[in-house]
Scaffold this active site. Structure first.
Site, PDB file in Angstrom:
ATOM      1  N   GLY A 220       0.869  -1.250   0.101  1.00  0.00           N
ATOM      2  CA  GLY A 220      -0.145   0.656   0.325  1.00  0.00           C
ATOM      3  C   GLY A 220       0.748   1.105  -0.199  1.00  0.00           C
ATOM      4  O   GLY A 220       1.956   1.080   0.077  1.00  0.00           O
ATOM      5  N   THR A 224       0.567   4.317   4.920  1.00  0.00           N
ATOM      6  CA  THR A 224      -1.657   3.561   5.563  1.00  0.00           C
ATOM      7  C   THR A 224      -1.399   3.279   6.469  1.00  0.00           C
ATOM      8  O   THR A 224      -2.206   2.151   6.465  1.00  0.00           O
ATOM      9  CB  THR A 224      -1.507   3.077   3.919  1.00  0.00           C
ATOM     10  OG1 THR A 224      -0.639   2.113   3.666  1.00  0.00           O
ATOM     11  CG2 THR A 224      -2.069   4.343   3.405  1.00  0.00           C
ATOM     12  N   THR A 227       3.507  -0.375   8.876  1.00  0.00           N
ATOM     13  CA  THR A 227       4.102  -1.266  10.018  1.00  0.00           C
ATOM     14  C   THR A 227       3.484  -1.489  11.349  1.00  0.00           C
ATOM     15  O   THR A 227       3.706  -2.272  11.741  1.00  0.00           O
ATOM     16  CB  THR A 227       4.838  -0.349  10.080  1.00  0.00           C
ATOM     17  OG1 THR A 227       6.168   0.333   8.750  1.00  0.00           O
ATOM     18  CG2 THR A 227       6.192  -0.950  11.145  1.00  0.00           C
ATOM     19  N   GLU A 442      -6.087  31.821 -13.378  1.00  0.00           N
ATOM     20  CA  GLU A 442      -6.139  31.047 -11.963  1.00  0.00           C
ATOM     21  C   GLU A 442      -7.812  31.726 -12.419  1.00  0.00           C
ATOM     22  O   GLU A 442      -8.572  30.182 -12.266  1.00  0.00           O
ATOM     23  CB  GLU A 442      -5.806  31.362 -11.042  1.00  0.00           C
ATOM     24  CG  GLU A 442      -4.091  31.187 -10.734  1.00  0.00           C
ATOM     25  CD  GLU A 442      -4.017  30.068 -11.395  1.00  0.00           C
ATOM     26  OE1 GLU A 442      -4.357  29.265 -10.391  1.00  0.00           O
ATOM     27  OE2 GLU A 442      -2.651  29.856 -11.802  1.00  0.00           O
ATOM     28  N   ASP A 519      -1.410  22.807 -17.717  1.00  0.00           N
ATOM     29  CA  ASP A 519      -2.886  22.530 -17.257  1.00  0.00           C
ATOM     30  C   ASP A 519      -2.538  21.219 -18.657  1.00  0.00           C
ATOM     31  O   ASP A 519      -2.981  20.352 -19.003  1.00  0.00           O
ATOM     32  CB  ASP A 519      -3.277  23.772 -18.007  1.00  0.00           C
ATOM     33  CG  ASP A 519      -2.928  24.517 -16.769  1.00  0.00           C
ATOM     34  OD1 ASP A 519      -2.983  24.445 -15.988  1.00  0.00           O
ATOM     35  OD2 ASP A 519      -3.075  25.784 -16.485  1.00  0.00           O
TER      36      ASP A 519
HETATM   37  P1  ADP Z   1       3.410   2.724   6.508  1.00  0.00           P
HETATM   38  O1  ADP Z   1       4.286   1.161   7.434  1.00  0.00           O
HETATM   39  O2  ADP Z   1       2.555   2.053   6.141  1.00  0.00           O
HETATM   40  O3  ADP Z   1       3.918   3.909   5.648  1.00  0.00           O
HETATM   41  P2  ADP Z   1       3.110   3.471   9.779  1.00  0.00           P
HETATM   42  O4  ADP Z   1       2.610   1.822   9.846  1.00  0.00           O
HETATM   43  O5  ADP Z   1       4.985   3.419   9.182  1.00  0.00           O
HETATM   44  O6  ADP Z   1       3.004   3.297   7.868  1.00  0.00           O
HETATM   45  O7  ADP Z   1       2.255   4.622   9.711  1.00  0.00           O
HETATM   46  C1  ADP Z   1       2.929   5.984  10.027  1.00  0.00           C
HETATM   47  C2  ADP Z   1       2.099   6.603  11.096  1.00  0.00           C
HETATM   48  O8  ADP Z   1       0.905   6.843  10.741  1.00  0.00           O
HETATM   49  C3  ADP Z   1       1.494   5.828  11.606  1.00  0.00           C
HETATM   50  O9  ADP Z   1       2.895   5.820  12.939  1.00  0.00           O
HETATM   51  C4  ADP Z   1       0.425   6.692  12.498  1.00  0.00           C
HETATM   52  O10 ADP Z   1       0.745   7.111  13.535  1.00  0.00           O
HETATM   53  C5  ADP Z   1       0.144   6.826  11.353  1.00  0.00           C
HETATM   54  N1  ADP Z   1      -1.068   6.260  11.491  1.00  0.00           N
HETATM   55  C6  ADP Z   1      -0.801   5.675   9.840  1.00  0.00           C
HETATM   56  N2  ADP Z   1      -2.548   4.892   9.541  1.00  0.00           N
HETATM   57  C7  ADP Z   1      -2.773   4.779  10.749  1.00  0.00           C
HETATM   58  C8  ADP Z   1      -4.006   4.097  11.726  1.00  0.00           C
HETATM   59  N3  ADP Z   1      -4.878   3.524  10.441  1.00  0.00           N
HETATM   60  N4  ADP Z   1      -4.709   4.704  12.179  1.00  0.00           N
HETATM   61  C9  ADP Z   1      -4.104   5.826  13.109  1.00  0.00           C
HETATM   62  N5  ADP Z   1      -2.496   5.682  12.929  1.00  0.00           N
HETATM   63  C10 ADP Z   1      -2.359   5.122  11.711  1.00  0.00           C
HETATM   64 ZN    ZN Z   2      -3.096  27.148 -14.875  1.00  0.00          ZN
HETATM   65 MG    MG Z   3       6.105   2.110   7.240  1.00  0.00          MG
END
Ligand code: ADP
Ligand code: ZN
Ligand code: MG
Length: 618
Positions: A220, A224, A227, A442, A519
């Site tokens: 993803g 998102t 981790t 704009e 654009d």
């Molecule tokens: P990825 O590994 O997908 O890049 P992480 O798990 O490292 O993302 O997320 C980074 C930070 O974003 C987390 O430490 C948290 O603070 C926030 N975060 C991301 N997704 C969520 C979620 N679903 N709920 C709460 N916090 C989130």
């Molecule tokens: Zn423009």
């Molecule tokens: Mg990560």
């Protein structure tokens, strides 16, 4: 989670301190050694005046009884001249033979001459004392080099851990992340619940003869929560979580990556049941290119080692390997085979209700006054979980900088705009002419967009420079839309041309500027996709004319398309763009007075908000 961070930084700080202490002692020690080796030589230099002479001169001088003492030492003879009384320095003659030759049995024997002749037979000792400084220096260099390398690779403990994996082991209790800490992502959690089951009760699966899955890949966009989800699996199943990033495997030395993989898996096996988490797995798991070079070899070796380790699991190895990447398309097929990362879980950007929950989670321990989370969630389309966390944090920082004790909605809006549009750069100056063109351009986008039915509402029109852009018209989708209709695309094309059309209408065909290049680029892309990918035109047909992307060459492989078809496609794209442009011109011409009024207001105010803009059309 905060706890974990604190603990980790403390730990590293402590290690660093220890490390610099030993470094300091080491350096002192080295300096002392060098001084100790040099000082006798310095003393010698003060006491003696040395002249190098030939061997036969030495023999001659000896026969003349000029020496008080001759020290013969393998291939070197040091002869001290009988000094005049009262001299502070002694004169010495020195004979050095080429290495290998020996002076040991120099025939200096004359009973009448009172010279003290000492033959030292310590050639081997001499060799060592002669080599000692060199050896010490060599060791010193090695040691300093090693220190540097380990510093660079961020190693803080001791030299021998270099070859070991530097996987972070999270404390099972203190750093616990649970599914409830991850907002939204319901489907992802559901799929991962199965992994939790495996780890919690492997017997249940084994008894029925099920094969335990080896690897789960989380795919993803960045931020998102991949981790977080992996850690939540560990937290839910209450097993150790060994985490390492793909890029950490690949060091500057060939072989280090593979040895780290071995070490990582050995450790995990000792702790089993456990989770090994390899973040950014694309750093090592990329498709094998037909390239060469040490980096390439290193990556390949590391990857092979991972595959070997995973293949070596038997059904009693209670280790689940989880990987995360934002680019599953670049991964080597070998990684995705059964018994390896055979489960792929897509982690999506949060939807509206997810965003609201994520915002609330991040607002929990922050002093937020009153915030319409729903409204903020609907504004933050395309924000990832990390972006949302960042947004709340940014608002807190702005508030603190203004010496406020709580976070107000105004600050949140400020943070939102800052993140999306980049920092305000009022200092960047445009001349009046440029400013005027930018304003009309704009407003062209905004006006055409507003007048056409299938477009997103205008959020803001601005000629405040941000991120190097002279101005922006900012449209905000009302809700997440995954599908785009033909009608929307067509209106979007005219909207994109609104800027250039305004330049033409108000400043003349000859005075159009370069400002429209983005654009035009975007419009061309849309129009071409409509024809070649989305099959939106009957006369061309519902057919894909683009083909698959080829990962080796990075170019699209064209399917067999006849020259006639290519011509037809090109003409169609041109026609679409032309028609869209004409619509923009027509709309602007029909609303000239309004356009001028809004543009002049914009010039005065520099920014027009959503409400102010709508008011013109009331
Ligand atoms: P990825 O590994 O997908 O890049 P992480 O798990 O490292 O993302 O997320 C980074 C930070 O974003 C987390 O430490 C948290 O603070 C926030 N975060 C991301 N997704 C969520 C979620 N679903 N709920 C709460 N916090 C989130
Ligand atoms: Zn423009
Ligand atoms: Mg990560």
């Amino acid at each position: 989670m905060n706890l974990k961070n604190k603990k980790n930084t403390k730990k590293t700080l402590k290690n660093k301190k220890n490390n610099s202490n030993t470094t300091g002692i080491g350096v002192l020690f080295a300096v002392a050694l060098i001084l100790a080796l040099l000082i006798p030589h310095l003393k010698d230099a003060q006491k003696y005046v040395d002249t190098e002479i030939a061997l036969n001169t030495l023999e001659l001088n000896f026969q003349e009884g000029k020496y008080s003492e001759i020290l013969i030492d393998w291939n070197k003879a040091v002869a001290t001249l009988i000094s005049a009384t009262g001299a502070t320095q002694e004169e010495r003659n020195i004979v050095i033979l080429p290495a290998g030759d020996s002076l040991k049995d120099l025939g200096l024997k004359n009973p009448e001459i009172q010279t003290n002749i000492v033959v030292k037979d310590n050639s081997s000792k001499q060799f060592w004392s002669g080599m000692l400084p060199t050896i010490i220096l060599f060791i010193l260099f090695l040691w300093v080099g090693f220190l540097l390398i380990s510093k660079m690779s961020g190693m803080t403990n001791n030299a021998m851990t270099f070859w070991k994996s530097r996987a972070k082991l999270y404390d099972k209790d203190k750093d616990k992340v649970l599914f409830k800490d991850v907002a939204g992502a319901e489907e992802e959690k559901e799929e991962l619940a199965e992994v939790v089951q495996f780890l919690k009760n492997p017997k249940k699966f084994k008894d029925i003869g099920a094969k335990i899955p080896r690897g789960t890949l989380l795919v993803g966009p960045p931020g998102t929560g991949k981790t977080m989800l992996a850690r939540a699996v560990a937290g839910e199943s209450n097993v150790p979580f060994l985490s390492i990033s793909g890029s950490e495997f690949v060091e500057m030395f060939v072989g280090v990556g593979a040895s780290r993989v071995r070490d990582l898996f050995t450790n995990a096996k000792k702790m089993a049941p456990a989770i090994i988490f390899i973040d950014e797995i694309d750093a090592i798991g990329k498709k094998r290119w037909p390239g060469t070079g040490w980096w390439h070899d290193e990556r390949e070796q590391t990857l092979n080692q991972i595959l070997t380790e995973m293949d070596g699991f038997d059904n009693d190895t209670n280790i689940i390997v989880m990987g995360a990447t934002n680019r599953a398309d670049v991964l080597d097929k070998a990684l995705l085979r059964p018994g390896r990362f055979d489960r792929k879980i897509t982690v999506n950007l949060p939807n509206l209700s997810d965003r609201e929950q994520i915002l609330q989670i991040h607002a929990k321990n922050k002093k937020i006054q009153k915030l319409d989370y729903k409204a903020l969630a609907s504004k933050t389309v395309w924000f990832s979980g990390a972006d949302l966390g960042n947004l709340i944090n940014e608002a807190a920082i702005i508030s603190a900088r203004h010496n406020e004790t709580t976070i107000s909605e105004v600050r949140v809006t400020e943070a939102f705009e800052r993140i999306v549009m980049g920092m305000r750069k009022k200092s960047q100056v445009m001349n009046d002419e440029e400013k005027k063109i930018t304003a009309y351009h704009e407003v062209g986008h905004a006006l055409v967009g507003k007048l056409l039915p299938n477009t997103d509402p205008v959020h803001k029109v601005s000629i405040v420079s941000r991120w190097g852009a002279l101005g922006v018209t900012w449209f905000l989708p009302e809700r997440d839309k995954l599908l785009v209709s033909k009608a929307k695309y067509l209106d979007e094309l005219s909207t994109l041309f609104g800027g250039r059309a305004a330049e033409e209408v108000f400043f003349g065909k000859e005075n159009i500027t370069t400002w429209a290049s983005n654009d035009i680029e975007r419009a061309t892309e849309i129009a071409r996709s409509m024809v070649t990918r989305y099959g939106m035109f009957e006369d061309i047909g519902t057919e894909n004319f683009e083909g698959e992307m080829d990962h080796y060459s990075g170019q699209a492989q064209r399917p067999y398309v006849s020259d006639d078809t290519i011509k037809q496609i090109d003409k169609k794209v041109k026609d679409i763009l032309k028609a869209a442009y004409n619509i923009a011109i027509q709309l602007i011409k029909d609303n000239k007075d309004l356009h001028i009024k809004i543009s002049e207001d914009l010039l005065a105010k520099e920014e027009i908000s959503e409400e102010e803009f709508s008011a013109y059309f009331a």
